[in-house]
Design a protein around this motif. Structure first.
Motif, PDB file in Angstrom:
ATOM      1  N   TRP A 164      28.659  90.594 -13.595  1.00  0.00           N
ATOM      2  CA  TRP A 164      30.044  90.346 -12.436  1.00  0.00           C
ATOM      3  C   TRP A 164      31.488  91.136 -13.578  1.00  0.00           C
ATOM      4  N   SER A 165      31.979  91.387 -12.715  1.00  0.00           N
ATOM      5  CA  SER A 165      32.359  92.842 -13.200  1.00  0.00           C
ATOM      6  C   SER A 165      33.844  91.792 -12.662  1.00  0.00           C
ATOM      7  N   ALA A 166      34.318  91.037 -11.823  1.00  0.00           N
ATOM      8  CA  ALA A 166      35.791  90.378 -11.737  1.00  0.00           C
ATOM      9  C   ALA A 166      36.383  91.556 -11.808  1.00  0.00           C
ATOM     10  N   ASP A 167      35.900  92.431 -10.525  1.00  0.00           N
ATOM     11  CA  ASP A 167      37.207  93.790  -9.888  1.00  0.00           C
ATOM     12  C   ASP A 167      36.183  93.123  -8.779  1.00  0.00           C
ATOM     13  N   GLY A 168      37.109  94.587  -7.268  1.00  0.00           N
ATOM     14  CA  GLY A 168      37.031  94.300  -6.303  1.00  0.00           C
ATOM     15  C   GLY A 168      36.448  92.894  -5.232  1.00  0.00           C
ATOM     16  N   SER A 169      35.888  92.993  -4.788  1.00  0.00           N
ATOM     17  CA  SER A 169      34.334  91.766  -4.432  1.00  0.00           C
ATOM     18  C   SER A 169      33.949  91.177  -5.042  1.00  0.00           C
ATOM     19  N   ASP A 170      33.912  91.058  -6.630  1.00  0.00           N
ATOM     20  CA  ASP A 170      33.600  89.995  -7.553  1.00  0.00           C
ATOM     21  C   ASP A 170      34.851  89.555  -8.419  1.00  0.00           C
ATOM     22  N   THR A 171      34.422  88.591  -7.139  1.00  0.00           N
ATOM     23  CA  THR A 171      36.109  87.614  -7.111  1.00  0.00           C
ATOM     24  C   THR A 171      34.869  86.457  -8.079  1.00  0.00           C
ATOM     25  N   GLN A 172      35.941  85.108  -8.018  1.00  0.00           N
ATOM     26  CA  GLN A 172      35.507  83.785  -8.812  1.00  0.00           C
ATOM     27  C   GLN A 172      34.385  83.153  -7.769  1.00  0.00           C
ATOM     28  N   GLU A 173      34.466  82.915  -6.838  1.00  0.00           N
ATOM     29  CA  GLU A 173      33.774  82.773  -5.602  1.00  0.00           C
ATOM     30  C   GLU A 173      32.568  82.935  -5.513  1.00  0.00           C
ATOM     31  N   GLU A 174      32.637  84.727  -5.562  1.00  0.00           N
ATOM     32  CA  GLU A 174      31.146  85.397  -5.839  1.00  0.00           C
ATOM     33  C   GLU A 174      30.655  85.438  -6.798  1.00  0.00           C
ATOM     34  N   ARG A 175      31.205  84.801  -8.092  1.00  0.00           N
ATOM     35  CA  ARG A 175      30.312  84.502  -9.368  1.00  0.00           C
ATOM     36  C   ARG A 175      29.668  83.131  -8.808  1.00  0.00           C
ATOM     37  N   ASP A 176      30.789  82.107  -8.522  1.00  0.00           N
ATOM     38  CA  ASP A 176      30.507  81.213  -8.453  1.00  0.00           C
ATOM     39  C   ASP A 176      28.474  81.044  -6.897  1.00  0.00           C
ATOM     40  N   LEU A 177      28.852  82.114  -6.064  1.00  0.00           N
ATOM     41  CA  LEU A 177      27.470  82.005  -5.598  1.00  0.00           C
ATOM     42  C   LEU A 177      26.309  83.103  -7.083  1.00  0.00           C
ATOM     43  N   LEU A 178      26.979  83.584  -7.048  1.00  0.00           N
ATOM     44  CA  LEU A 178      25.758  84.152  -8.608  1.00  0.00           C
ATOM     45  C   LEU A 178      25.049  83.202  -9.234  1.00  0.00           C
ATOM     46  N   PHE A 179      25.695  82.258  -9.873  1.00  0.00           N
ATOM     47  CA  PHE A 179      25.086  80.881 -10.479  1.00  0.00           C
ATOM     48  C   PHE A 179      24.650  80.803  -9.159  1.00  0.00           C
ATOM     49  N   SER A 180      25.094  79.979  -8.325  1.00  0.00           N
ATOM     50  CA  SER A 180      23.905  79.048  -7.449  1.00  0.00           C
ATOM     51  C   SER A 180      23.027  79.784  -7.580  1.00  0.00           C
ATOM     52  N   ASP A 181      22.475  81.738  -7.325  1.00  0.00           N
ATOM     53  CA  ASP A 181      21.192  81.911  -6.983  1.00  0.00           C
ATOM     54  C   ASP A 181      20.150  82.158  -8.284  1.00  0.00           C
ATOM     55  N   ALA A 182      21.281  82.228  -9.093  1.00  0.00           N
ATOM     56  CA  ALA A 182      20.829  82.053 -10.877  1.00  0.00           C
ATOM     57  C   ALA A 182      19.832  80.848 -10.848  1.00  0.00           C
ATOM     58  N   PHE A 183      20.263  79.289 -10.762  1.00  0.00           N
ATOM     59  CA  PHE A 183      19.269  78.622 -10.743  1.00  0.00           C
ATOM     60  C   PHE A 183      18.204  78.079 -10.074  1.00  0.00           C
ATOM     61  N   ILE A 184      18.484  78.394  -8.496  1.00  0.00           N
ATOM     62  CA  ILE A 184      17.352  78.700  -8.135  1.00  0.00           C
ATOM     63  C   ILE A 184      16.559  79.694  -8.359  1.00  0.00           C
ATOM     64  N   GLU A 185      16.804  80.936  -8.945  1.00  0.00           N
ATOM     65  CA  GLU A 185      15.831  81.080  -9.414  1.00  0.00           C
ATOM     66  C   GLU A 185      15.018  80.735 -11.339  1.00  0.00           C
ATOM     67  N   PHE A 186      15.598  80.414 -11.169  1.00  0.00           N
ATOM     68  CA  PHE A 186      15.192  79.881 -12.768  1.00  0.00           C
ATOM     69  C   PHE A 186      14.526  78.551 -12.576  1.00  0.00           C
ATOM     70  N   ASP A 187      14.716  77.552 -11.979  1.00  0.00           N
ATOM     71  CA  ASP A 187      13.754  77.124 -11.830  1.00  0.00           C
ATOM     72  C   ASP A 187      12.542  76.989 -11.754  1.00  0.00           C
ATOM     73  N   LYS A 188      12.718  77.847 -10.313  1.00  0.00           N
ATOM     74  CA  LYS A 188      11.182  78.726  -9.409  1.00  0.00           C
ATOM     75  C   LYS A 188      10.046  78.995 -10.576  1.00  0.00           C
ATOM     76  N   ASP A 189      11.382  80.172 -12.001  1.00  0.00           N
ATOM     77  CA  ASP A 189      10.350  80.320 -12.521  1.00  0.00           C
ATOM     78  C   ASP A 189      10.190  79.282 -14.141  1.00  0.00           C
ATOM     79  N   LEU A 190      10.759  78.601 -14.105  1.00  0.00           N
ATOM     80  CA  LEU A 190      10.613  77.633 -15.059  1.00  0.00           C
ATOM     81  C   LEU A 190       9.613  76.771 -14.150  1.00  0.00           C
ATOM     82  N   ARG A 191       9.068  76.802 -13.103  1.00  0.00           N
ATOM     83  CA  ARG A 191       7.654  75.488 -12.197  1.00  0.00           C
ATOM     84  C   ARG A 191       7.137  76.304 -12.465  1.00  0.00           C
ATOM     85  N   ASN A 192       6.416  77.704 -12.980  1.00  0.00           N
ATOM     86  CA  ASN A 192       5.290  78.504 -13.033  1.00  0.00           C
ATOM     87  C   ASN A 192       4.212  78.208 -14.266  1.00  0.00           C
ATOM     88  N   TYR A 193       5.382  77.651 -15.045  1.00  0.00           N
ATOM     89  CA  TYR A 193       4.742  77.325 -16.315  1.00  0.00           C
ATOM     90  C   TYR A 193       4.967  76.241 -16.746  1.00  0.00           C
TER      91      TYR A 193
END
Length: 334
Positions: A102-131
């Motif tokens: 995340w670059s903190a520039d342009g459309s990379d707002t704090q709101e966008e960063r929070d959305l990226l956090f949410s996406d990360a947790f969705i994927e991370f837990d999915k990957d954990l559950r594979n193992y």
């Protein structure tokens, strides 16, 4: 006299004509200036639209590349035969999450960063559950492929992308975000939630997303608390991790840590490992979660003896006390 009046009249008419010409020219210039201003406004608007489009294009390409990098690194982790190889691939996986770039520039707002956090947790837990198996274990000596993949993930939660490091150096007010820091943050919020100090609606969407499976997050920290000290033990026996595990019965009878072969760089690295292990334990206890130390880990640290430190003034000898302090703190906390 008559001729003078005629000349004066002619000059007056000529002067008025020139004034009128100047007025007309000025009016025309004003119109031209306004037209140029309008054109500049249109140009600026076009530039801003182009910049936004370029930012959106960049973000789209960044997402595609990040997803691809994570997929490849997970495949590399799964195909690696040694814990060292799996950890190397898992580190790339951790650094490839989009919030890490995340670059903190342009459309990379704090709101966008929070959305990226949410996406990360969705994927991370999915990957954990594979193992994750039906009954997750904190045994750090398993040779089962799924457990070894979990070991690698647990060991690399703290990894930080170089792009984020450079960003934070330029903008110290921006908080660092790694998977480890995010997990600890949401579990701390969960403690407040369980204590009734905040409500579910007080949580940000990404925190709600993460806490939907908070037991998985607690488990991966418990596994980290067990694995990292065991990785250090393998180094203190001068054995690769696989060989160290097979020697467990022999080592459980007692051994002396081998500090002689540690270079200055290795000593600093393993000091940080033990600091991480102690920090993870302290964090889990601070939120009333048992680290669930495996009996094998406890046994080996109880029977391990630390040698006397060399009484020399060398970089390696000067680096050892900090390492021994962290190991001693860990032993005393078992």
């Amino acid at each position: 006299m008559k001729e003078l009046l005629i000349i004066t009249a002619v000059l007056a008419v000529s002067g008025c004509s020139k004034i009128n010409d100047m007025h007309n020219a000025t009016t025309q210039m004003a119109g031209t200036t306004q037209q140029m201003s309008n054109q500049l406004s249109q140009t600026n608007g076009s530039l801003q639209a182009t910049q936004l489009k370029m930012q959106d294009t960049y973000n789209g390409l960044r997402q595609v590349e990040a997803v691809r990098e994570r997929q490849i690194s997970l495949q590399d982790m799964e195909s690696a035969k040694t814990i060292e190889g799996k950890i190397s691939a898992a580190g790339v996986y951790m650094m490839a999450y989009e919030f890490q770039v995340w670059s903190a520039d342009g459309s990379d707002t704090q709101e966008e960063r929070d959305l990226l956090f949410s996406d990360a947790f969705i994927e991370f837990d999915k990957d954990l559950r594979n193992y994750l198996g039906a009954q997750p274990s904190t045994d750090p000596t398993s040779s089962a492929p799924a457990m070894m993949n979990l070991y690698a993930i647990a060991a690399t939660l703290h990894m930080e992308n170089a792009q984020q490091i450079a960003l934070l150096q330029k903008n110290p007010s921006i908080p660092k975000a790694t998977m480890l820091s995010l997990i600890e943050s949401v579990l701390r919020r969960n403690q407040l939630l369980q204590a009734g100090k905040i409500s579910w609606n007080d949580l940000k969407p990404y925190e709600q997303q993460a806490l939907a499976n908070y037991k998985d997050l607690e488990y991966i920290l418990q596994l980290r608390a067990n694995l990292v000290p065991m990785l250090v033990l393998s180094k203190l026996t001068s054995l690769e991790y696989a060989g160290f595990v097979t020697k467990f019965l022999d080592l459980s009878m007692g051994f002396t840590a081998d500090l002689q072969d540690l270079s200055v760089a290795e000593t600093d690295t393993y000091t940080q490992y033990m600091q991480d292990a102690n920090d993870t334990r302290d964090f889990l206890k601070s939120i009333n979660v048992d680290p669930q130390y495996n009996w094998k880990l406890e046994r080996l640290y109880h029977v391990m003896k630390l040698p006397a430190l060399p009484n020399t003034d060398t970089p390696q000898a000067n680096a050892l006390p900090a390492f021994v302090d962290q190991v001693t703190a860990f032993k005393q906390a078992l």
